[in-house]
Design a protein around this motif. Structure first.
Motif, PDB file in Angstrom:
ATOM      1  N   ILE A 513      98.867 -54.621 142.585  1.00 24.65           N
ATOM      2  CA  ILE A 513     100.118 -55.356 142.337  1.00 24.65           C
ATOM      3  C   ILE A 513     101.075 -54.478 141.528  1.00 24.65           C
ATOM      4  O   ILE A 513     100.669 -53.493 140.911  1.00 24.65           O
ATOM      5  N   ASP A 514     102.342 -54.876 141.557  1.00 22.93           N
ATOM      6  CA  ASP A 514     103.316 -54.338 140.603  1.00 22.93           C
ATOM      7  C   ASP A 514     103.272 -55.271 139.395  1.00 22.93           C
ATOM      8  O   ASP A 514     103.773 -56.405 139.440  1.00 22.93           O
ATOM      9  N   LYS A 515     102.652 -54.808 138.312  1.00 18.07           N
ATOM     10  CA  LYS A 515     102.394 -55.669 137.152  1.00 18.07           C
ATOM     11  C   LYS A 515     103.672 -56.313 136.611  1.00 18.07           C
ATOM     12  O   LYS A 515     103.719 -57.516 136.337  1.00 18.07           O
ATOM     13  N   GLU A 516     104.730 -55.516 136.454  1.00 16.13           N
ATOM     14  CA  GLU A 516     105.976 -56.037 135.883  1.00 16.13           C
ATOM     15  C   GLU A 516     106.580 -57.123 136.766  1.00 16.13           C
ATOM     16  O   GLU A 516     107.074 -58.149 136.268  1.00 16.13           O
ATOM     17  N   LYS A 517     106.499 -56.932 138.106  1.00 14.96           N
ATOM     18  CA  LYS A 517     107.084 -57.913 139.012  1.00 14.96           C
ATOM     19  C   LYS A 517     106.289 -59.216 139.007  1.00 14.96           C
ATOM     20  O   LYS A 517     106.861 -60.312 139.031  1.00 14.96           O
ATOM     21  N   ILE A 518     104.971 -59.127 138.972  1.00 11.76           N
ATOM     22  CA  ILE A 518     104.133 -60.334 138.939  1.00 11.76           C
ATOM     23  C   ILE A 518     104.334 -61.075 137.622  1.00 11.76           C
ATOM     24  O   ILE A 518     104.393 -62.316 137.586  1.00 11.76           O
ATOM     25  N   GLU A 519     104.472 -60.341 136.515  1.00 16.74           N
ATOM     26  CA  GLU A 519     104.768 -60.979 135.230  1.00 16.74           C
ATOM     27  C   GLU A 519     106.061 -61.790 135.339  1.00 16.74           C
ATOM     28  O   GLU A 519     106.162 -62.912 134.825  1.00 16.74           O
ATOM     29  N   ARG A 520     107.030 -61.218 136.002  1.00 22.00           N
ATOM     30  CA  ARG A 520     108.316 -61.898 136.126  1.00 22.00           C
ATOM     31  C   ARG A 520     108.196 -63.167 136.960  1.00 22.00           C
ATOM     32  O   ARG A 520     108.805 -64.186 136.659  1.00 22.00           O
ATOM     33  N   VAL A 521     107.371 -63.120 138.036  1.00 23.39           N
ATOM     34  CA  VAL A 521     107.148 -64.294 138.877  1.00 23.39           C
ATOM     35  C   VAL A 521     106.504 -65.415 138.063  1.00 23.39           C
ATOM     36  O   VAL A 521     106.956 -66.570 138.091  1.00 23.39           O
ATOM     37  N   ILE A 522     105.441 -65.079 137.336  1.00 22.04           N
ATOM     38  CA  ILE A 522     104.736 -66.092 136.532  1.00 22.04           C
ATOM     39  C   ILE A 522     105.675 -66.654 135.472  1.00 22.04           C
ATOM     40  O   ILE A 522     105.713 -67.863 135.228  1.00 22.04           O
ATOM     41  N   LEU A 523     106.440 -65.765 134.822  1.00 21.97           N
ATOM     42  CA  LEU A 523     107.375 -66.206 133.780  1.00 21.97           C
ATOM     43  C   LEU A 523     108.418 -67.176 134.332  1.00 21.97           C
ATOM     44  O   LEU A 523     108.751 -68.179 133.695  1.00 21.97           O
ATOM     45  N   ASN A 524     108.951 -66.865 135.506  1.00 16.64           N
ATOM     46  CA  ASN A 524     109.998 -67.717 136.079  1.00 16.64           C
ATOM     47  C   ASN A 524     109.463 -69.109 136.384  1.00 16.64           C
ATOM     48  O   ASN A 524     110.072 -70.122 136.028  1.00 16.64           O
ATOM     49  N   ILE A 525     108.283 -69.163 137.026  1.00 12.84           N
ATOM     50  CA  ILE A 525     107.709 -70.478 137.370  1.00 12.84           C
ATOM     51  C   ILE A 525     107.305 -71.221 136.103  1.00 12.84           C
ATOM     52  O   ILE A 525     107.515 -72.434 135.978  1.00 12.84           O
ATOM     53  N   LEU A 526     106.753 -70.484 135.131  1.00 13.18           N
ATOM     54  CA  LEU A 526     106.315 -71.115 133.887  1.00 13.18           C
ATOM     55  C   LEU A 526     107.504 -71.646 133.083  1.00 13.18           C
ATOM     56  O   LEU A 526     107.445 -72.728 132.493  1.00 13.18           O
ATOM     57  N   SER A 527     108.608 -70.888 133.057  1.00 11.15           N
ATOM     58  CA  SER A 527     109.792 -71.358 132.330  1.00 11.15           C
ATOM     59  C   SER A 527     110.369 -72.615 132.974  1.00 11.15           C
ATOM     60  O   SER A 527     110.816 -73.536 132.285  1.00 11.15           O
ATOM     61  N   ASN A 528     110.326 -72.680 134.335  1.00 10.53           N
ATOM     62  CA  ASN A 528     110.781 -73.893 135.013  1.00 10.53           C
ATOM     63  C   ASN A 528     109.882 -75.076 134.683  1.00 10.53           C
ATOM     64  O   ASN A 528     110.353 -76.203 134.500  1.00 10.53           O
ATOM     65  N   ALA A 529     108.564 -74.813 134.608  1.00  9.40           N
ATOM     66  CA  ALA A 529     107.629 -75.887 134.280  1.00  9.40           C
ATOM     67  C   ALA A 529     107.902 -76.439 132.886  1.00  9.40           C
ATOM     68  O   ALA A 529     107.908 -77.656 132.668  1.00  9.40           O
ATOM     69  N   ILE A 530     108.148 -75.546 131.910  1.00  7.16           N
ATOM     70  CA  ILE A 530     108.444 -75.990 130.542  1.00  7.16           C
ATOM     71  C   ILE A 530     109.775 -76.732 130.511  1.00  7.16           C
ATOM     72  O   ILE A 530     109.931 -77.754 129.846  1.00  7.16           O
ATOM     73  N   LYS A 531     110.749 -76.215 131.250  1.00 10.10           N
ATOM     74  CA  LYS A 531     112.082 -76.805 131.239  1.00 10.10           C
ATOM     75  C   LYS A 531     112.077 -78.225 131.806  1.00 10.10           C
ATOM     76  O   LYS A 531     112.738 -79.123 131.264  1.00 10.10           O
ATOM     77  N   PHE A 532     111.307 -78.452 132.881  1.00  7.35           N
ATOM     78  CA  PHE A 532     111.369 -79.736 133.575  1.00  7.35           C
ATOM     79  C   PHE A 532     110.194 -80.655 133.268  1.00  7.35           C
ATOM     80  O   PHE A 532     109.979 -81.649 133.957  1.00  7.35           O
ATOM     81  N   THR A 533     109.426 -80.295 132.233  1.00  5.13           N
ATOM     82  CA  THR A 533     108.339 -81.171 131.778  1.00  5.13           C
ATOM     83  C   THR A 533     108.770 -81.848 130.494  1.00  5.13           C
ATOM     84  O   THR A 533     109.268 -81.193 129.571  1.00  5.13           O
ATOM     85  N   ASN A 534     108.587 -83.147 130.428  1.00  7.44           N
ATOM     86  CA  ASN A 534     108.991 -83.896 129.243  1.00  7.44           C
ATOM     87  C   ASN A 534     108.060 -83.617 128.072  1.00  7.44           C
ATOM     88  O   ASN A 534     106.982 -83.019 128.231  1.00  7.44           O
ATOM     89  N   GLU A 535     108.482 -84.066 126.890  1.00  7.84           N
ATOM     90  CA  GLU A 535     107.661 -83.881 125.691  1.00  7.84           C
ATOM     91  C   GLU A 535     106.296 -84.531 125.865  1.00  7.84           C
ATOM     92  O   GLU A 535     106.158 -85.557 126.532  1.00  7.84           O
ATOM     93  N   ASN A 536     105.294 -83.901 125.220  1.00  7.27           N
ATOM     94  CA  ASN A 536     103.894 -84.358 125.279  1.00  7.27           C
ATOM     95  C   ASN A 536     103.324 -84.241 126.688  1.00  7.27           C
ATOM     96  O   ASN A 536     102.339 -84.924 127.013  1.00  7.27           O
ATOM     97  N   GLY A 537     103.929 -83.363 127.494  1.00  4.50           N
ATOM     98  CA  GLY A 537     103.414 -83.148 128.832  1.00  4.50           C
ATOM     99  C   GLY A 537     102.313 -82.096 128.851  1.00  4.50           C
ATOM    100  O   GLY A 537     101.821 -81.635 127.817  1.00  4.50           O
ATOM    101  N   LYS A 538     101.930 -81.683 130.086  1.00  4.93           N
ATOM    102  CA  LYS A 538     100.824 -80.725 130.217  1.00  4.93           C
ATOM    103  C   LYS A 538     101.137 -79.756 131.342  1.00  4.93           C
ATOM    104  O   LYS A 538     101.676 -80.135 132.383  1.00  4.93           O
ATOM    105  N   ILE A 539     100.782 -78.482 131.111  1.00  2.00           N
ATOM    106  CA  ILE A 539     100.906 -77.438 132.132  1.00  2.00           C
ATOM    107  C   ILE A 539      99.549 -76.755 132.261  1.00  2.00           C
ATOM    108  O   ILE A 539      98.962 -76.330 131.253  1.00  2.00           O
ATOM    109  N   GLU A 540      99.074 -76.625 133.512  1.00  2.00           N
ATOM    110  CA  GLU A 540      97.774 -75.985 133.750  1.00  2.00           C
ATOM    111  C   GLU A 540      97.976 -74.749 134.614  1.00  2.00           C
ATOM    112  O   GLU A 540      98.626 -74.806 135.658  1.00  2.00           O
ATOM    113  N   VAL A 541      97.412 -73.643 134.149  1.00  2.00           N
ATOM    114  CA  VAL A 541      97.471 -72.382 134.903  1.00  2.00           C
ATOM    115  C   VAL A 541      96.036 -71.991 135.252  1.00  2.00           C
ATOM    116  O   VAL A 541      95.201 -71.801 134.345  1.00  2.00           O
ATOM    117  N   ARG A 542      95.757 -71.874 136.536  1.00  4.46           N
ATOM    118  CA  ARG A 542      94.385 -71.575 136.974  1.00  4.46           C
ATOM    119  C   ARG A 542      94.396 -70.403 137.955  1.00  4.46           C
ATOM    120  O   ARG A 542      95.313 -70.271 138.771  1.00  4.46           O
TER     121      ARG A 542
END
Length: 652
Positions: A513-542
């Motif tokens: 993989i291109d490590k920097e590019k994959i980091e960016r992909v995970i970061l983008n999806i993770l930031s969207n998950a945090i942004k659109f999840t309400n307080e006291n919510g849950k995010i699971e990464v597997r």
């Protein structure tokens, strides 16, 4: 007997001390002057303190002058009884003091001293009163004029001279142009009479003339680098004997010399001249001190006339302050700016150039983006089937332009506001708390990251369109890559009390993989998950894998995506929220970049979402090894991972 001797000795000492005091007062105190300085407010009042500082600064080379300061505290005690009690206190406190002058600052202090001027029981009885800062015109009786002098909180020609030297410190000679009228002669007399209020290096040169050609002849010999003009009169044309046109007169002067021109006459304003006034407490204090010294030197106030208010408003020509490189911040707050259009900025030349450059860069960027959009549209309407898709995307592009303007403007406004607040604090010389500065710097840094994120996305989109975007793959442990990103983002989730879980079916999964590019992909999806999840919510990464593929899933229990819009979220510029109703920031191109990067890894992104229940992104990558083996730890990427997280999370 011993007690009698002791009493005699004490009596002798007292007698000798009395003789010494009398002799000392007669001989040594002859040139000693005592001043009682009265302030209307309290010891913390900044404007009055600046007058005090200026006054005492002018007295520092006169050790024979003693100054005692009293404060009325009028803000907390503004009634007749308090003022009477305060005067009684002064009478008691300074009963044995020999004050020969009272200096008052502001209205209340002056009124207090004035009431006691002709009262034999008052400490102010027939004492010289020198005042400043009084906001109303003073009408003195003939008897009061023998004891009261000073100057008002108003404007005079001497203040205009001070303004010129402040706006253009390089000016050493000010040429005052006057005609042969009594009005101009009075101006000359008053300027000469108050000349002692100016700095010693300032020269006043009076040019008295009847015709404009006489003025123009004398201007030819002036030094335009060190001299200025102050026009106080009007002049005639020698040929026609008519009054010269003011605009033409100014134009003739400037053809001869590029010299700054000021005026006290309204008919010259807006014709190429500069005017203004500055009200500084320290300067009032220094002028007050000079007035006091002049009174002592000439033993009376007859040579120091009372300077009353001049009811004038000073104006500055917007075009001229830039022509002569005058800093607008040096102008007083009440200055009227003429010839200034609503969109003109009152800033320095350099600052204006910087603003124009920023605007040009933004316009070029927007034009480039729009150009790329139309190019993309042209390619998509080659056949009828793609026409409908292109039409729909055209609307998305329009929304993107509006959205992009918002995304650029919002952080720029915050950065500008924070910078302006800090600048105002510095210009006002206010004490700024460390926490206040850090708060503003944090706002600037956060919104700078938002802009950086947006610009990075725009650059990458452009690279995708032009075919210059590339991935440099090598063998990496993808578990470590994803795990590092997740743990670096935990703090941002914790701010919303969101629980983040990470799980993997193996501690080591090596794939190319291109490590920097994959980091960016995970970061983008993770930031969207945090942004659109309400307080006291849950995010699971597997993470799990089999013989052929690696599966990375990011699941949240946030607001979800409507079924009819799930298939469109990877389209460029598309946002689930409309421009008018969306509650979160974003440009709508992040997931497009995610999809492009995964495709360049020969993988795919699948999405499963239900509105109000949550969303799951699953990234599927080929489990393949590259011939290049990199055994070194990529410390450089690790060191920069927090910066990458800050930039990606800046829009939360």
């Amino acid at each position: 007997m011993k007690n009698i001797n002791r009493l005699l000795i004490i009596s002798l000492i007292i007698f000798l001390s009395s003789i010494t005091n009398i002799y000392g007062e007669t001989k040594d105190n002859k040139d000693i002057h005592n001043i009682l300085l009265i302030n209307s407010y309290d010891i913390d009042n900044k404007w009055e303190n600046s007058i005090n500082d200026g006054f005492k600064e002018s007295m520092k080379n006169n050790p024979n002058i003693n100054i005692k300061t009293e404060y009325l505290d009028i803000r907390n005690n503004n009634n007749e009884k308090y003022l009477r009690d305060f005067e009684k206190l002064l009478n008691t406190k300074y009963r044995d003091s020999n004050f020969d002058m009272v200096v008052t600052i502001d209205d209340e202090a002056f009124n207090l001293a004035r009431k006691g001027l002709l009262n034999k029981n008052s400490i102010f009885y027939k004492k010289i009163i020198v005042t400043t800062g009084v906001s109303e015109l003073i009408s003195l009786t003939s008897e009061e004029k023998e004891y009261i002098t000073g100057f008002m909180d108003g404007r005079s020609k001497i203040e205009l001279i001070k303004l010129i030297t402040r706006l253009q410190p390089q000016v050493k000679t000010i040429n005052v142009l006057i005609d042969d009228t009594n009005y101009c002669k009075d101006i000359k007399d008053k300027l000469l009479g108050n000349r002692y209020l100016l700095d010693d290096h300032i020269n006043l040169n009076f040019i008295e003339a009847k015709y404009e050609n006489e003025i123009l002849e004398k201007i030819e010999d002036m030094d335009e680098n060190n001299e200025a003009l102050l026009i106080c009169g009007v002049f005639k044309d020698k040929n026609t004997y008519d009054y010269a046109n003011s605009e033409e007169f100014i134009s003739k002067i400037k053809k001869i010399k590029h010299i700054p021109i000021y005026t006290s006459r309204e008919d010259y304003i807006g014709k190429g001249v500069i005017g203004g006034y500055i009200d500084m407490g320290s300067e009032y204090g220094k002028s007050l001190g000079k007035m006091v010294l002049k009174i002592y030197k000439e033993e009376g106030i007859s040579s120091v006339p009372f300077i009353n208010r001049v009811g004038a408003n000073y104006m500055v020509d917007y075009n001229q302050i830039y022509k002569y490189d005058i800093n607008p911040s040096d102008l007083p707050e009440e200055t009227i700016i003429i010839n200034k259009k609503p969109y003109d900025l009152l800033i320095t030349k350099n600052e204006r150039i910087q603003v124009y450059l920023i605007i040009i860069v933004l316009l070029i960027t927007m034009l480039y983006i729009i150009t790329m959009m139309f190019k993309h549209r042209k390619n998509n309407i080659k056949n009828k089937k793609l026409y409908n898709i292109a039409k729909e995307r055209e609307q998305l592009k329009t929304d993107f332009i509006v959205n992009m303007s918002h995304e650029l403007r919002t952080p720029l406004n915050i950065i500008s506001s924070a910078s302006t607040l800090l600048e105002m604090k510095v210009n006002k010389n206010e004490k700024v708390e460390k926490e206040y500065i850090l708060d503003k710097v944090e706002r600037i840094n956060k919104n700078s990251n938002r802009l950086r994120r947006l610009i990075n996305n725009l650059i990458d989109i452009t690279k995708f369109d032009s075919g210059f975007y590339e991935c440099r793959c090598k063998n990496e442990n993808i578990v470590y890559v994803v795990e590092d990103i997740v743990f670096a983002s935990v703090d941002y989730a914790n701010e919303k009390d969101i629980e983040v879980l990470f799980d993997t079916d193996a501690e080591e999964i090596i794939t190319s993989i291109d490590k920097e590019k994959i980091e960016r992909v995970i970061l983008n999806i993770l930031s969207n998950a945090i942004k659109f999840t309400n307080e006291n919510g849950k995010i699971e990464v597997r993470i799990k894998h089999d013989d052929k593929f690696v599966y990375i899933s990011l699941k949240d229990n946030g607001i979800g995506i409507p079924k009819e819009k799930v298939d469109q979220i990877f389209h460029r510029f598309y946002q689930v929220d409309s421009i008018l109703s969306r509650k979160n920031e974003g440009s709508g191109i992040g997931l497009c970049i995610v999809d492009e990067i995964i495709k360049m890894h020969n993988g795919k992104v699948e999405i499963d979402s239900e509105e109000n229940k949550g969303t799951t992104f699953e990234i599927i990558l080929n489990l393949s090894n590259d011939d290049r083996i990199d055994d070194d730890t990529d410390n450089k990427t690790d060191r920069n991972i927090n910066d990458a997280v800050k930039i990606e999370m800046a829009n939360i």
